[in-house]
Design a protein around this motif. Structure first.
Motif, PDB file in Angstrom:
ATOM      1  N   GLY B  71      53.550  17.138  -3.347  1.00  0.00           N
ATOM      2  CA  GLY B  71      53.362  18.566  -3.085  1.00  0.00           C
ATOM      3  C   GLY B  71      54.443  19.082  -2.160  1.00  0.00           C
ATOM      4  N   ARG B  74      57.631  19.724  -3.635  1.00  0.00           N
ATOM      5  CA  ARG B  74      57.659  20.993  -4.387  1.00  0.00           C
ATOM      6  C   ARG B  74      57.394  22.179  -3.473  1.00  0.00           C
ATOM      7  NH1 ARG B  74      53.196  20.602  -7.294  1.00  0.00           N
ATOM      8  NH2 ARG B  74      52.808  18.390  -6.930  1.00  0.00           N
ATOM      9  N   LEU B  75      57.479  21.925  -2.150  1.00  0.00           N
ATOM     10  CA  LEU B  75      57.205  22.943  -1.140  1.00  0.00           C
ATOM     11  C   LEU B  75      55.780  23.487  -1.250  1.00  0.00           C
ATOM     12  CD1 LEU B  75      60.575  24.923  -1.122  1.00  0.00           C
ATOM     13  CD2 LEU B  75      59.863  23.011   0.313  1.00  0.00           C
ATOM     14  N   ASP B  76      54.872  22.623  -1.694  1.00  0.00           N
ATOM     15  CA  ASP B  76      53.466  23.027  -1.774  1.00  0.00           C
ATOM     16  C   ASP B  76      52.702  22.207  -0.745  1.00  0.00           C
ATOM     17  OD1 ASP B  76      50.879  23.543  -2.305  1.00  0.00           O
ATOM     18  OD2 ASP B  76      50.869  22.678  -4.335  1.00  0.00           O
ATOM     19  N   GLY B  78      49.547  22.917   0.267  1.00  0.00           N
ATOM     20  CA  GLY B  78      48.122  23.227   0.191  1.00  0.00           C
ATOM     21  C   GLY B  78      47.842  24.627   0.700  1.00  0.00           C
ATOM     22  N   ARG B  79      46.524  24.911   0.827  1.00  0.00           N
ATOM     23  CA  ARG B  79      46.143  26.247   1.266  1.00  0.00           C
ATOM     24  C   ARG B  79      45.345  26.177   2.544  1.00  0.00           C
ATOM     25  NH1 ARG B  79      46.000  30.279  -2.801  1.00  0.00           N
ATOM     26  NH2 ARG B  79      47.034  29.513  -4.682  1.00  0.00           N
ATOM     27  N   PRO B  86      48.443  30.123   0.733  1.00  0.00           N
ATOM     28  CA  PRO B  86      49.227  28.886   0.695  1.00  0.00           C
ATOM     29  C   PRO B  86      49.915  28.677   2.046  1.00  0.00           C
ATOM     30  CG  PRO B  86      49.694  30.217  -1.235  1.00  0.00           C
ATOM     31  CD  PRO B  86      48.831  31.046  -0.333  1.00  0.00           C
ATOM     32  N   MET B  88      52.626  27.197   2.768  1.00  0.00           N
ATOM     33  CA  MET B  88      54.066  27.453   2.722  1.00  0.00           C
ATOM     34  C   MET B  88      54.380  28.936   2.891  1.00  0.00           C
ATOM     35  SD  MET B  88      56.379  25.319   2.648  1.00  0.00           S
ATOM     36  CE  MET B  88      58.020  25.810   3.051  1.00  0.00           C
ATOM     37  N   THR B  89      53.544  29.772   2.250  1.00  0.00           N
ATOM     38  CA  THR B  89      53.758  31.215   2.372  1.00  0.00           C
ATOM     39  C   THR B  89      53.582  31.653   3.823  1.00  0.00           C
ATOM     40  OG1 THR B  89      52.662  31.296   0.240  1.00  0.00           O
ATOM     41  CG2 THR B  89      53.154  33.404   1.296  1.00  0.00           C
TER      42      THR B  89
END
Ligand SMILES: Nc1ncnc2c1ncn2[C@@H]1O[C@H](COP(=O)(O)OP(=O)(O)OP(=O)(O)O)[C@@H](O)[C@H]1O
Ligand SMILES: [Mg+2]
Lengths: 335, 309
Positions: B71, B74-76, B78-79, B86, B88-89
């Motif tokens: 994850g 993929r720059l993910d 989690g939330r 997210p 990352m956001t």
């Protein structure tokens, strides 16, 4: 202002340089007078610590603060000691240049040697970057550095000590100075390189016509290239004269000692004598003649400081600072 | 040079992998079941189980770690448990704010710190030097939150010159940047002074003077560039410290940056968010070290040639 005699480029009169220390001032140079003419090489010899570098730095006005420099340094009709810093900067590196004792540390490690030389040309001759760099490459070639255009882009750490001293020479001579002061330019280098550097200085001197002040503690070097020689001891000049006068007829016991300490092919090693004792610390200078504690001829008269005078009954440029100078008093009643 | 950079980059990659492992382990030893934390007390056991499965928490730890790394690659990340945003956001949104704060503080630290350090070295032993050195000791030892509160009281409340919280106007960054930057001004000025004094005593500075260069050129061109090497070491690590250490400042001035996000996630036990901020701090340190090492090579030719091709 008393004008310098004709032909004399640099005339130092009664220079006294003291360092201001916590426990009072320490005088490292005590009344040195010397002069050089155009195209002449003056050698200054003396043991370590006798004030050779301080004399040279005083002329450049580069002595480390806090210090006090007195006397007169006449150049181009002015006393350098009275110039403003701005005027002095126009002379440094341009009219009077200096090569230092320590080639390994005297170049800036983060600038290319080309930058360091061309900087002088840009400053004093107002050249543009390109022109200055072209002249720099030419200078590097003239000090016999192979592939000068490639070397100009290198840093000091990529060069040997001898190379670096060549760079220093190129830097010092790039504005064709009237006076070049070399402070033991070869002391830190090995013997074969020493000879190369000395002959390089000779060669360039004849091209630029600069007067050279060659400082060293090596009489061998001095006797090779000097026209005149001054012997320094404990912050003073104790003897001076032409090369011939000094080498064939040394008068001061210290000069005699120095000459005896030079190994020569035509003499036995057994005859080689080292002067006993050490140069006195400037803070603990003996009363009277500075050489008295080490001198075999010293007596009560030496408790007073002798002056630097021509030996009695002799002509020429020879001067000696000794009560016991070899020539006998001429019987005018003063003895 | 290029091969040196490549080598350092691959080392950095390995370090980052190690960091992700440590972060993952830390998050898993934190007490409390994240699912229970997320849900209301009255959630049914079936609901808990379903969410656990959705979040992949029923899988073995190794699988969970690999998923986490995959994850992250993929720059993910989690939330958030709570806002569902997210991670990352949230991080990238808040990074902009922290970056503005930290870079203002950094600019203050570098410009003021280096100038004071150089001036102090040139004035060595005089009154100005003593003042700067005394000030530096104070600046280093004063706690950030204390400085922050004093600034708020004097320039915010008493004089009303600058806002004391939020980020509504560019002015809002003035006091926080000073509060955050002060100790770095102090440390950079100290290193600059020491380094300058050492360089000024070197033979090549005497050579520069013997060329007839103006004192300004001697100091700025010949001395400062050499003195810069230890300063860069410090400045690089300090940049990491600034970006990662703005928590207290952001908290006191209510600045919605990553530092505040981290404190908030700790208080709310928002594990994915916390994990993200911890990872951020680690990455900042690793990258700033990398930048320091590479910039050395640019400044000091001896390193460039020794390590290069
Ligand atoms: N910055 C300084 N502060 C205090 N004393 C100094 C300083 N520079 C030189 N001296 C002293 O002045 C005296 C003369 O030093 P100088 O460097 O001129 O000797 P030198 O003849 O050049 O010797 P060497 O052959 O070793 O280079 C020495 O006693 C030295 O200790
Ligand atoms: Mg010397």
């Amino acid at each position: 202002m008393s004008g310098a005699p004709s032909g004399v480029l640099l005339d130092v009169r009664d220079l006294k340089t003291s360092f201001v220390m916590r426990r009072g001032a320490v005088r490292a140079v005590d009344g040195v007078s010397l002069s050089v003419e155009r195209g002449e090489t003056l050698g200054i010899v003396g043991e370590s610590g006798c004030g050779k570098s301080v004399t040279a730095l005083s002329v450049m006005r580069l002595v480390a603060e806090p210090c006090r420099v007195e006397g007169e340094i006449l150049y181009g009709g002015a006393d350098l000691l009275k110039l403003s810093m701005t005027e002095m900067r126009k002379i440094r590196g341009n009219k009077i240049a200096m090569i230092f004792q320590e080639p390994m540390t005297s170049l800036n490690p983060v600038l290319t040697v080309g930058t360091q030389i061309s900087e002088v040309l840009r400053l004093h001759e107002g050249l543009g970057r390109r022109e200055a760099m072209e002249r720099t490459v030419g200078m590097l070639a003239s000090v016999h550095i192979p592939m000068p255009d490639k070397r100009a882009r290198e840093y000091p750490h990529q060069m040997s000590g001898g190379m670096r001293q060549r760079v220093m020479i190129a830097m010092a001579l790039c504005c064709r100075p009237d006076v070049l002061i070399c402070d033991e330019p070869t002391t830190a280098l090995d013997v074969t390189i020493q000879a190369q550097i000395i002959s390089l200085i000779e060669e360039l001197k004849s091209l630029t016509g600069s007067a050279v002040i060659m400082i060293t503690h090596d009489l061998g070097v001095i006797s090779e290239i000097s026209d005149r020689i001054a012997v320094m001891y404990a912050g003073r000049i104790v003897e001076e004269g032409t090369k011939m006068e000094l080498l064939t007829d040394p008068l001061h016991p210290y000069t005699v000692g120095l000459l005896n300490a030079v190994p020569r092919i035509d003499r036995d090693l057994a005859e080689l004598r080292v002067i006993p004792g050490m140069v006195p610390n400037p803070a603990l200078m003996p009363e009277g003649c500075g050489f008295r504690p080490r001198c075999g001829h010293a007596d009560r008269v030496c408790l007073r400081m002798p002056e630097l005078l021509p030996p009695d009954g002799r002509r020429g440029q020879h001067r000696v600072r000794c009560w016991k100078r070899r020539a006998e008093p001429s019987g005018d009643g003063s003895a | 040079m290029a091969s040196y950079i490549l080598k350092r980059l691959s080392q950095t990659f390995i370090v980052l992998l190690g960091i992700s492992l440590v972060t993952f382990i830390l998050m898993n030893v934190v007490p409390g079941d994240p699912v229970l934390l997320m849900l209301e007390k009255r959630a049914t056991p079936e609901a808990v189980e379903r969410i656990r499965r959705e979040m992949g928490l029923d899988k073995p730890k190794t699988t969970q770690y690999l998923n986490f790394v995959a994850g992250a690659a993929r720059l993910d990340l989690g939330r958030s448990y709570f806002t569902k945003e997210p991670v990352m956001t949230a991080l990238s949104r808040r990074f902009g704010v922290t970056l503005r704060l930290a870079s203002s503080a950094y600019a203050i630290a570098m410009v003021v710190g280096i100038s004071l350090g150089v001036a102090s070295a040139l004035q060595r032993g005089r009154v100005f030097d003593s003042l700067i050195r005394g000030g530096a000791v104070l600046g280093i030892s004063a706690p950030v939150f204390w400085v922050a509160i004093i600034l708020q009281m004097v320039f915010g409340l008493r004089l009303g010159l600058f806002p004391i919280s939020g980020i509504r106007s560019p002015n809002s960054f003035v006091l926080p940047a000073i509060a955050l930057g002060l100790r770095y001004v102090a440390s950079i000025s100290r290193v600059t002074r020491t380094s300058m004094l050492e360089v000024i005593g070197q033979d090549y500075i005497r050579t520069a003077r013997a060329k007839g260069l103006a004192e300004r050129v001697v100091i700025l061109k010949h001395a400062l560039k050499n003195a810069l090497i230890p300063i860069i070491t410090l400045a690089g690590t300090e940049l990491g410290n600034l970006l990662a250490g703005s928590m207290l400042t952001e908290w006191v001035f209510s600045i919605p940056g990553i530092g505040k996000l981290m404190v908030d996630s700790i208080l709310m036990r928002d594990l994915p968010m916390l994990q993200g901020t911890v990872l951020y701090v680690a990455v900042v340190f690793v990258v700033s070290n990398l930048v320091v090492d590479i910039s050395y090579a640019f400044i000091d030719p001896r390193i460039r040639y020794a390590r290069g091709d």
